[in-house]
Motif scaffolding. Structure first.
Motif, PDB file in Angstrom:
ATOM      1  N   SER A 190       0.841  -1.197   0.000  1.00 19.43           N
ATOM      2  CA  SER A 190       0.000   0.000   0.000  1.00 19.43           C
ATOM      3  C   SER A 190       0.879   1.251   0.000  1.00 19.43           C
ATOM      4  O   SER A 190       2.013   1.235   0.457  1.00 19.43           O
ATOM      5  N   THR A 191       0.348   2.333  -0.541  1.00 21.16           N
ATOM      6  CA  THR A 191       1.095   3.572  -0.692  1.00 21.16           C
ATOM      7  C   THR A 191       0.766   4.518   0.458  1.00 21.16           C
ATOM      8  O   THR A 191      -0.395   4.762   0.753  1.00 21.16           O
ATOM      9  N   LEU A 192       1.829   5.053   1.082  1.00 18.56           N
ATOM     10  CA  LEU A 192       1.676   5.999   2.180  1.00 18.56           C
ATOM     11  C   LEU A 192       2.402   7.296   1.864  1.00 18.56           C
ATOM     12  O   LEU A 192       3.420   7.288   1.173  1.00 18.56           O
ATOM     13  N   GLU A 193       1.877   8.378   2.407  1.00 20.61           N
ATOM     14  CA  GLU A 193       2.611   9.636   2.472  1.00 20.61           C
ATOM     15  C   GLU A 193       2.919   9.856   3.951  1.00 20.61           C
ATOM     16  O   GLU A 193       2.005   9.876   4.775  1.00 20.61           O
ATOM     17  N   VAL A 194       4.196   9.949   4.274  1.00 17.95           N
ATOM     18  CA  VAL A 194       4.638  10.106   5.653  1.00 17.95           C
ATOM     19  C   VAL A 194       5.353  11.443   5.773  1.00 17.95           C
ATOM     20  O   VAL A 194       6.220  11.766   4.952  1.00 17.95           O
ATOM     21  N   THR A 195       4.987  12.224   6.774  1.00 19.65           N
ATOM     22  CA  THR A 195       5.599  13.531   6.997  1.00 19.65           C
ATOM     23  C   THR A 195       6.339  13.513   8.327  1.00 19.65           C
ATOM     24  O   THR A 195       5.774  13.134   9.346  1.00 19.65           O
ATOM     25  N   LEU A 196       7.610  13.908   8.286  1.00 23.23           N
ATOM     26  CA  LEU A 196       8.446  13.978   9.481  1.00 23.23           C
ATOM     27  C   LEU A 196       8.759  15.431   9.789  1.00 23.23           C
ATOM     28  O   LEU A 196       9.134  16.192   8.885  1.00 23.23           O
ATOM     29  N   ASP A 197       8.634  15.816  11.036  1.00 16.21           N
ATOM     30  CA  ASP A 197       9.061  17.158  11.447  1.00 16.21           C
ATOM     31  C   ASP A 197      10.581  17.150  11.513  1.00 16.21           C
ATOM     32  O   ASP A 197      11.164  16.531  12.406  1.00 16.21           O
ATOM     33  N   TRP A 198      11.219  17.798  10.549  1.00 15.79           N
ATOM     34  CA  TRP A 198      12.673  17.767  10.426  1.00 15.79           C
ATOM     35  C   TRP A 198      13.318  18.604  11.529  1.00 15.79           C
ATOM     36  O   TRP A 198      12.869  19.712  11.808  1.00 15.79           O
ATOM     37  N   PRO A 199      14.381  18.109  12.168  1.00 18.40           N
ATOM     38  CA  PRO A 199      14.966  18.819  13.312  1.00 18.40           C
ATOM     39  C   PRO A 199      15.830  20.031  12.951  1.00 18.40           C
ATOM     40  O   PRO A 199      16.120  20.860  13.806  1.00 18.40           O
ATOM     41  N   VAL A 200      16.227  20.153  11.697  1.00 19.10           N
ATOM     42  CA  VAL A 200      17.088  21.255  11.281  1.00 19.10           C
ATOM     43  C   VAL A 200      16.239  22.299  10.564  1.00 19.10           C
ATOM     44  O   VAL A 200      15.396  21.962   9.738  1.00 19.10           O
TER      45      VAL A 200
END
Length: 134
Positions: free
Chosen positions: A68-78
């Protein structure tokens, strides 16, 4: 976190590392959404377990079907120019999903700027948790 512990235990027990790309352990806020029906959304305050240039492992209570296809968003630390908050947006396919962890093969990624809303709350929570872990 069980999947992460098993992965680290396997590597430290002398097992051969089969991955071509180095995985970096990290603890970042994660939000996700499915791009295939049924459409679902979710988030985790401390969601990522590790990341490489080709894959991502994150914790979630959801189980996803392989492929299955996901879009994952990470809060980038920089931050961009040390001021602008960033997020890493990844699109990929689920390789495995079990025991509270989901592994995604990265097909596409891009950095975007993020607002100060809920992500700012998550950022302060993560910073406080990381400071306590040190």
């Amino acid at each position: 976190m069980q999947g992460f512990a098993e992965n680290e235990q396997y590597r430290s027990s002398g097992g051969a590392e089969r991955r071509a790309n180095i995985r970096f352990p990290c603890r970042l806020c994660v939000s996700w959404r499915t791009l295939d029906p049924p459409l679902r959304r979710g988030e985790s305050t401390i969601g990522t377990l590790n990341i490489s240039s080709k894959g991502l492992l994150f914790s979630t209570t959801e189980n996803f079907e392989r492929g299955s296809t996901l879009e994952v968003t990470l809060d980038w630390p920089v931050r961009l120019n040390q001021q602008v908050p960033l997020k890493l947006v990844i699109t990929g396919h689920v390789i495995r999903s079990a025991d509270g962890c989901t592994a995604v093969r990265i097909n596409h990624y891009e950095f975007r700027t993020r607002g100060q809303g809920l992500s700012a709350v998550h950022e302060s929570t993560v910073r406080a948790q990381l400071a306590g872990a040190s």
